[in-house]
Design a protein around this motif. Structure first.
Motif, PDB file in Angstrom:
ATOM      1  N   ARG A 121      19.683   2.328 -37.530  1.00 34.01           N
ATOM      2  CA  ARG A 121      20.496   1.174 -37.145  1.00 34.01           C
ATOM      3  C   ARG A 121      20.154   0.709 -35.744  1.00 34.01           C
TER       4      ARG A 121
ATOM      5  N   ARG B 182      16.738  -1.100 -35.784  1.00 36.66           N
ATOM      6  CA  ARG B 182      16.889  -2.447 -36.342  1.00 36.66           C
ATOM      7  C   ARG B 182      17.602  -3.374 -35.367  1.00 36.66           C
ATOM      8  N   GLY B 183      18.595  -2.850 -34.673  1.00 40.77           N
ATOM      9  CA  GLY B 183      19.317  -3.653 -33.687  1.00 40.77           C
ATOM     10  C   GLY B 183      18.435  -4.062 -32.518  1.00 40.77           C
ATOM     11  N   ILE B 184      17.614  -3.134 -32.037  1.00 40.08           N
ATOM     12  CA  ILE B 184      16.695  -3.438 -30.942  1.00 40.08           C
ATOM     13  C   ILE B 184      15.664  -4.465 -31.394  1.00 40.08           C
TER      14      ILE B 184
ATOM     15  N   GLY C 198      15.901  -6.707 -33.778  1.00 39.27           N
ATOM     16  CA  GLY C 198      16.568  -7.999 -33.931  1.00 39.27           C
ATOM     17  C   GLY C 198      16.865  -8.659 -32.597  1.00 39.27           C
ATOM     18  N   THR C 199      17.293  -7.857 -31.631  1.00 40.51           N
ATOM     19  CA  THR C 199      17.556  -8.383 -30.288  1.00 40.51           C
ATOM     20  C   THR C 199      16.283  -8.905 -29.645  1.00 40.51           C
ATOM     21  N   PHE C 200      15.185  -8.161 -29.775  1.00 35.66           N
ATOM     22  CA  PHE C 200      13.904  -8.606 -29.220  1.00 35.66           C
ATOM     23  C   PHE C 200      13.458  -9.921 -29.856  1.00 35.66           C
TER      24      PHE C 200
ATOM     25  N   ILE D 278      15.347 -12.294 -31.375  1.00 33.77           N
ATOM     26  CA  ILE D 278      16.209 -13.397 -30.950  1.00 33.77           C
ATOM     27  C   ILE D 278      15.923 -13.778 -29.500  1.00 33.77           C
ATOM     28  N   ALA D 279      15.762 -12.764 -28.630  1.00 33.18           N
ATOM     29  CA  ALA D 279      15.477 -13.047 -27.219  1.00 33.18           C
ATOM     30  C   ALA D 279      14.153 -13.786 -27.050  1.00 33.18           C
ATOM     31  N   SER D 280      13.128 -13.375 -27.797  1.00 35.35           N
ATOM     32  CA  SER D 280      11.834 -14.035 -27.643  1.00 35.35           C
ATOM     33  C   SER D 280      11.859 -15.461 -28.190  1.00 35.35           C
TER      34      SER D 280
ATOM     35  N   THR E 206       7.368 -12.205 -30.496  1.00 32.41           N
ATOM     36  CA  THR E 206       7.993 -12.168 -31.821  1.00 32.41           C
ATOM     37  C   THR E 206       7.012 -11.646 -32.866  1.00 32.41           C
TER      38      THR E 206
END
Length: 61
Positions: A4, A7-9, A11-13, A15-17, A32
Motif C-alpha cells: 500500500r 502504491r501510495g508513493i 501515485g503521489t510521484f 500526480i506531482a510530476s 512520470t
C-alpha cells in the motif's frame, strides 16, 4: 502494508510530476514515464527497490 505504501508513493510521484509539468516545465513528464517504467519492471521481475527500502526502514508486509 508495504504494498500500500509503495502504491501510495508511486501515485503521489505521478500526480506531482503531472502538476509540475503543467505549471513548471513539460519535461517533468519524463519523471512520470520513469515511475511507470519502474512499476512495469517490478510487475515483470517481482522486485521493487522501494519495497527493499521500506523493509530496511522496518515496515512490515
Amino acid at each position: 502494508m508495504k504494498n500500500r505504501i509503495v502504491r501510495g508513493i508511486a501515485g503521489t510521484f505521478i500526480i506531482a510530476s503531472i502538476v509540475l509539468s503543467i505549471y513548471v516545465n513539460q519535461n517533468w513528464l519524463w519523471f512520470t514515464a520513469f515511475v511507470g517504467a519502474n512499476l512495469l519492471q517490478s510487475s515483470i521481475t517481482k522486485w521493487c527497490l522501494m519495497d527493499d527500502i521500506l523493509g530496511k526502514l522496518g515496515v512490515k508486509d
